[in-house]
Design an enzyme around this catalytic site. Structure first.
Site: not given
Length: 379
Positions: A167, A251, A371
């Site tokens: 990520r 998320s 995130e």
């Protein structure tokens, strides 16, 4: 360069929060996008950010004091240069991601089918190395076309130079840090395997596990897409205007990566996935240097990825948890998603995020990091 009437970001983001910015520019073509960026960058004091699908953004309740550039470029084409058995596709940054996946599956192409249902635009994919169920963009990405803020120059950059990891990439602005390279994605190029429509054995063990496939069980790319969409929908991860569980940024926290010694402090039931090199225990000593004694073994500290969802739930925060009188809550289907239950403010979402962080830190000594990109919001 079309300057648009600023629209509240609550109307343009999947979390449905955020005020209208001071200035907004729509860029439906590559040329208009480049011109808009160069114009904004000409004033070094002008705050700015680009907006694609708005699926990974928590924007504040106060007006952003600069310019928001909406990337509205669309389309993709097959281009030459693919290895044998592959099809090379160049995609504009503003192209809807799931529309691209649907097209690739219809063409019998493999490489992104497990990422079905991910909201947002294609340009965001390399920034955080988008992935799901064993597939990541790094596995298919050939190159990206970037425009750099410092120079305003457009260049084509190989995927190997993007620092793609879990990520992350050199283009990613992590919370509390600055991206190593300030640039905007104009397009990207993928190599997708031409596998056809017949079922075939799925090689990746992570994808097999997610889809409950045995090692020798075959599945077509269309079956994989349909199954992934069903799994994501069951978790509230496929956008649905009628389902507030999907009014989220997906998320909200990254799965933390910690030292192996930290992971050992968690209960045995905590999911964990070892990362990095595994020492095979073998010691090779040249015969000319052998003195009959073995050197003491050197400790190898590996890193381990943990499940943020498990940490949240086991810190005492169940699905659907909300603070008193708040219109934000954890998803009723998946604890890793922070959702807007209708009319929530950005501060209500941020307050819930801070509470989740504090509970997990108090229980396990691990600080979860967000995130999404945060604009005008502090955790």
């Amino acid at each position: 360069m079309p300057e648009a009437l600023p629209i509240p970001l609550a109307q343009l983001t999947t979390l449905r929060v955020g005020a209208a910015p001071a200035r907004m520019i729509d860029a439906p073509t590559r040329e208009e996008l480049i011109a808009a960026l160069r114009d904004v960058w000409a004033d070094p004091d002008e705050p700015w950010f680009v907006l694609g699908g708005g699926s990974n953004l928590l924007a504040g309740d106060e007006a952003f004091p600069g310019t928001v550039i909406r990337i509205l470029t669309r389309g993709f084409e097959i281009v030459p240069g693919a290895p044998e058995g592959y099809v090379r596709v160049r995609v504009e940054a503003g192209q809807n991601w799931d529309e691209l996946v649907a097209w690739s599956v219809a063409q019998g192409l493999s490489g992104i089918e497990a990422m079905s249902g991910i909201p947002g635009t294609v340009g965001a994919a390399p920034i955080q190395n988008v992935g799901a169920y064993g597939q990541e963009i790094v596995q298919t990405l050939v190159e990206v076309e970037l425009i750099d803020e410092e120079t305003g120059d457009v260049s084509t950059v190989p995927a190997s130079e993007l620092g793609l990891g879990p990520r992350t990439s050199v283009l990613k602005h992590h919370y509390g840090s600055v991206a190593p390279r300030s640039a905007v994605v104009l397009s990207l190029t993928l190599d997708l395997a031409h596998v056809g429509h017949e079922p075939r054995v799925v090689a990746d063990p992570r994808l097999r596990s997610a889809l409950a496939l045995t090692p020798d069980q075959a599945a077509s790319v269309s079956w994989i897409r349909e199954t992934v969409l069903a799994i994501r929908a069951s978790k509230g991860m496929v956008l649905d205007d009628a389902d507030a569980d999907t009014w989220s940024a997906g998320s909200f926290f990254n799965n933390p990566i910690v030292a192996e010694s930290v992971a050992r402090t968690l209960p045995e039931t905590a999911p964990r996935w070892p990362l990095g090199r595994v020492d095979d225990g073998a010691t090779v000593i040249p015969l000319a240097q052998w003195d009959g004694q073995l050197p003491p073994p050197q400790p190898v500290e590996r890193t381990v990825k943990l499940s943020a969802a498990w940490l949240i739930e086991n810190a005492g925060l169940p699905k659907g948890y909300a603070l008193p009188r708040s219109r934000a809550s954890l998803s009723t289907k998946h604890t890793l998603a922070l959702t807007n239950r209708g009319g929530a403010t950005a501060e209500e979402v941020a307050e819930l995020a801070r509470f989740v962080q504090s509970r997990v830190a108090a229980e396990f000594g691990i600080v979860l990091m967000p995130e999404p990109v945060l604009v005008g919001v502090q955790l």
